[in-house]
Design a protein around this motif. Structure first.
Motif, PDB file in Angstrom:
ATOM      1  N   PRO A 186       0.813  -1.219   0.000  1.00 25.31           N
ATOM      2  CA  PRO A 186       0.000   0.000   0.000  1.00 25.31           C
ATOM      3  C   PRO A 186       0.848   1.270   0.000  1.00 25.31           C
ATOM      4  CG  PRO A 186      -0.929  -1.592   1.509  1.00 25.31           C
ATOM      5  CD  PRO A 186       0.379  -2.172   1.023  1.00 25.31           C
ATOM      6  N   SER A 187       1.958   1.244   0.750  1.00 26.63           N
ATOM      7  CA  SER A 187       2.798   2.444   0.818  1.00 26.63           C
ATOM      8  C   SER A 187       3.391   2.772  -0.550  1.00 26.63           C
ATOM      9  CB  SER A 187       3.912   2.256   1.850  1.00 26.63           C
ATOM     10  OG  SER A 187       4.707   1.147   1.508  1.00 26.63           O
ATOM     11  N   LYS A 188       3.657   1.727  -1.357  1.00 22.32           N
ATOM     12  CA  LYS A 188       4.201   1.970  -2.699  1.00 22.32           C
ATOM     13  C   LYS A 188       3.140   2.589  -3.598  1.00 22.32           C
ATOM     14  CE  LYS A 188       7.571   1.766  -5.647  1.00 22.32           C
ATOM     15  NZ  LYS A 188       8.729   2.658  -5.434  1.00 22.32           N
ATOM     16  N   LEU A 189       1.903   2.142  -3.440  1.00 25.09           N
ATOM     17  CA  LEU A 189       0.824   2.711  -4.241  1.00 25.09           C
ATOM     18  C   LEU A 189       0.610   4.181  -3.898  1.00 25.09           C
ATOM     19  CD1 LEU A 189      -1.681  -0.283  -4.026  1.00 25.09           C
ATOM     20  CD2 LEU A 189      -0.178   0.321  -5.932  1.00 25.09           C
ATOM     21  N   ILE A 190       0.699   4.487  -2.617  1.00 26.34           N
ATOM     22  CA  ILE A 190       0.550   5.885  -2.197  1.00 26.34           C
ATOM     23  C   ILE A 190       1.720   6.707  -2.729  1.00 26.34           C
ATOM     24  CG2 ILE A 190       0.598   7.402  -0.195  1.00 26.34           C
ATOM     25  CD1 ILE A 190      -2.023   6.127  -0.349  1.00 26.34           C
ATOM     26  N   GLU A 191       2.921   6.129  -2.638  1.00 29.07           N
ATOM     27  CA  GLU A 191       4.110   6.837  -3.157  1.00 29.07           C
ATOM     28  C   GLU A 191       3.941   7.118  -4.643  1.00 29.07           C
ATOM     29  OE1 GLU A 191       7.816   4.701  -2.512  1.00 29.07           O
ATOM     30  OE2 GLU A 191       8.579   5.538  -4.376  1.00 29.07           O
ATOM     31  N   MET A 192       3.417   6.123  -5.361  1.00 27.15           N
ATOM     32  CA  MET A 192       3.193   6.287  -6.793  1.00 27.15           C
ATOM     33  C   MET A 192       2.229   7.447  -7.058  1.00 27.15           C
ATOM     34  SD  MET A 192       1.359   3.511  -9.270  1.00 27.15           S
ATOM     35  CE  MET A 192      -0.234   3.792  -8.519  1.00 27.15           C
ATOM     36  N   ALA A 193       1.176   7.492  -6.274  1.00 22.59           N
ATOM     37  CA  ALA A 193       0.198   8.570  -6.462  1.00 22.59           C
ATOM     38  C   ALA A 193       0.809   9.925  -6.116  1.00 22.59           C
ATOM     39  CB  ALA A 193      -1.028   8.301  -5.586  1.00 22.59           C
TER      40      ALA A 193
END
Lengths: 392, 83
Positions: A186-193
């Motif tokens: 999830p943290s990677k998805l947020i970072e991506m956003a």
């Protein structure tokens, strides 16, 4: 006489100034369940931390979002109804007032959380039409339709779109033949956003300057004799505290319609030592001695290693350093972070003894000449040269 | 070994866990003379010491611990073995 059932929207709180979104990790209650005030209803995660959302009041909770969906800070994540079996028919109809869910875990240090604006019902409708959230109206006490339309026009003019709350929702579609999905944290998805947001509208440019690594090493050794063993990163962070005050354009960000500089200098440094990428922040870097910078860095890295970094430890960064000097990487292009106009990269020395300082900056805020001047001043400090009069 | 020095083997275990056989554990070893004792390894060494003894260090401790002698001293003080 009939009395209307009241529904209270539960908003995603702001956990730190640099995060616009959170991802739903899990729900702790079923939609329709009764919850008590302060009872955890969901766990959310941002780039900085995971936290529990607690019900701001008792009632029957209703929601439609599913785990791994993203929500904007300030957006409605759930509703609390006074009676069972009465989910809100329309988000706009029964609005009483937005309530930011309380948060279990590290205390929020972002200004927005303690100063959440209110919106008129009509303004809230228009905000949703434009994909805007409460986080877009920091400093506005009461958001009116005119405020929303002005911001929407400004953003459209600058072609800075604002993604909707669910734009980055993870797709469950089957991958194309010959590929397999990579399960991302999830943290990677947020970072991506966050990175996508940072680069929406930004005009990134990169300049590089070479430093004489043996001279830097000799200067570092002299300072280490006075202060105890120091690292290159600690020396650079301290030097940035002295140089950045002369370059406010590199310590700010562009909103799409205005160039802003931060009134504080809080330099973050990327850490990735096997426990995922984090960017702890050294607050008021410009006011710290070299020894204080070193202590703060070590304190933060110790907390990183113990996985104890809080959202507060990683919020309010105004400039970032990425240090790959110990990774044998002699050249790379740092990425811009959300609401920051520049990132400095530290490269490993080449065989000829030179090493590079690389600055990626938003060209809407600065230009190549200024970026080069910034790097020259930084190099002078790192190599132990006396700064020019009136300079760092 | 006296009672007051009984924690030294634990420090050596943490040291070995962090540096392997690449560095020799001796009282006069200083960070600045040991390139392998990098800033990251330093923090990893402190974390290993925390796990070994159930202690906690902060940034000031990390700054003060510049050699094995000061590591022995700091750990000893935190354990109440050194005044």
């Amino acid at each position: 006489m009939s009395s209307a059932i009241r529904h209270f929207p539960v908003l995603v709180p702001c956990t730190n100034a640099n995060d616009d979104r959170a991802i739903i990790v899990r729900w702790h209650v079923q939609s329709g369940d009764h919850v008590e005030a302060e009872q955890p209803i969901a766990t959310l995660e941002t780039t900085k931390s995971a936290f529990d959302l607690n019900a701001p009041r008792g009632g029957y909770v209703y929601y439609s979002l599913t785990p791994r969906e993203m929500v904007d800070v300030g957006a409605t994540v759930a509703w609390l109804s006074e009676q069972p079996g009465a989910p809100p028919q329309s988000a706009a109809n029964d609005l009483v007032s937005p309530e930011v869910a309380t948060m279990e875990g590290p205390a929020s240090d972002c200004a927005e959380a303690s100063d959440t604006p209110r919106a008129t019902r009509k303004a809230l409708q228009v905000m949703r039409q434009h994909g805007l959230t409460f986080a877009d109206f920091v400093g506005v006490t009461t958001i009116r339709v005119q405020d929303v339309e002005e911001l929407a026009r400004a953003r459209n003019a600058a072609t800075v779109g604002v993604s909707s709350a669910r734009s980055a929702t993870v797709t469950s579609a089957s991958p194309p033949q010959g590929t397999e999905l990579i399960e991302q944290a999830p943290s990677k998805l947020i970072e991506m956003a966050a990175l996508s947001e940072a680069y929406r509208g930004a005009v990134p440019s990169t300049v590089t300057i070479s430093v004489d690594h043996p001279r830097v090493a000799a200067h570092l050794e002299r300072l280490s004799n006075e202060n105890g063993v120091l690292s290159l990163l600690e020396l650079v962070l301290h030097a940035l505290g002295r140089v950045l005050p002369h370059f406010p354009e590199l310590n700010g960000y562009h909103t799409g319609s205005a160039a802003l500089h931060y009134t504080s200098i809080n330099v973050g440094f990327a850490v990735n030592a096997g426990r995922s990428l984090k960017v702890p922040v050294i607050r008021t870097t410009d006011r710290l001695t070299l020894r204080e910078v070193a202590r703060t860095v070590r304190d933060l890295v110790l907390r990183y290693m113990r996985e104890e970094l809080s959202a507060a430890d990683m919020s309010s960064g105004t400039f970032t350093v990425t240090d790959l000097s110990t990774s044998e990487v002699v050249q790379f292009i740092p990425v811009l972070n959300l609401r920051q106009s520049a990132t400095l990269g530290l490269c490993a020395p080449r065989l000829d003894g030179s090493s590079d300082l690389v600055l990626t900056f938003d060209h809407r805020m600065s230009d190549g000449m200024q970026a080069a001047e910034f790097l020259r001043e930084l190099r002078a400090l790192l190599e132990g040269d006396d700064p020019a009069p009136g300079k760092a | 070994m006296s009672e007051g020095q009984s924690y030294i083997p634990g420090i050596e275990r943490a040291f070995r866990k962090t540096f392997g056989r690449g560095l020799s554990f001796r009282a006069d070893l200083e960070r600045r003379d040991a390139p392998a004792w990098t800033s990251l390894r330093h923090v990893e060494f402190l974390i290993a010491l925390e796990k070994e003894f159930g202690l906690r260090f902060d940034g000031a401790d990390a700054t003060d611990m510049v050699d094995i002698r000061s590591v022995l001293d700091t750990v000893g003080k935190k354990l109440g073995r050194v005044s």
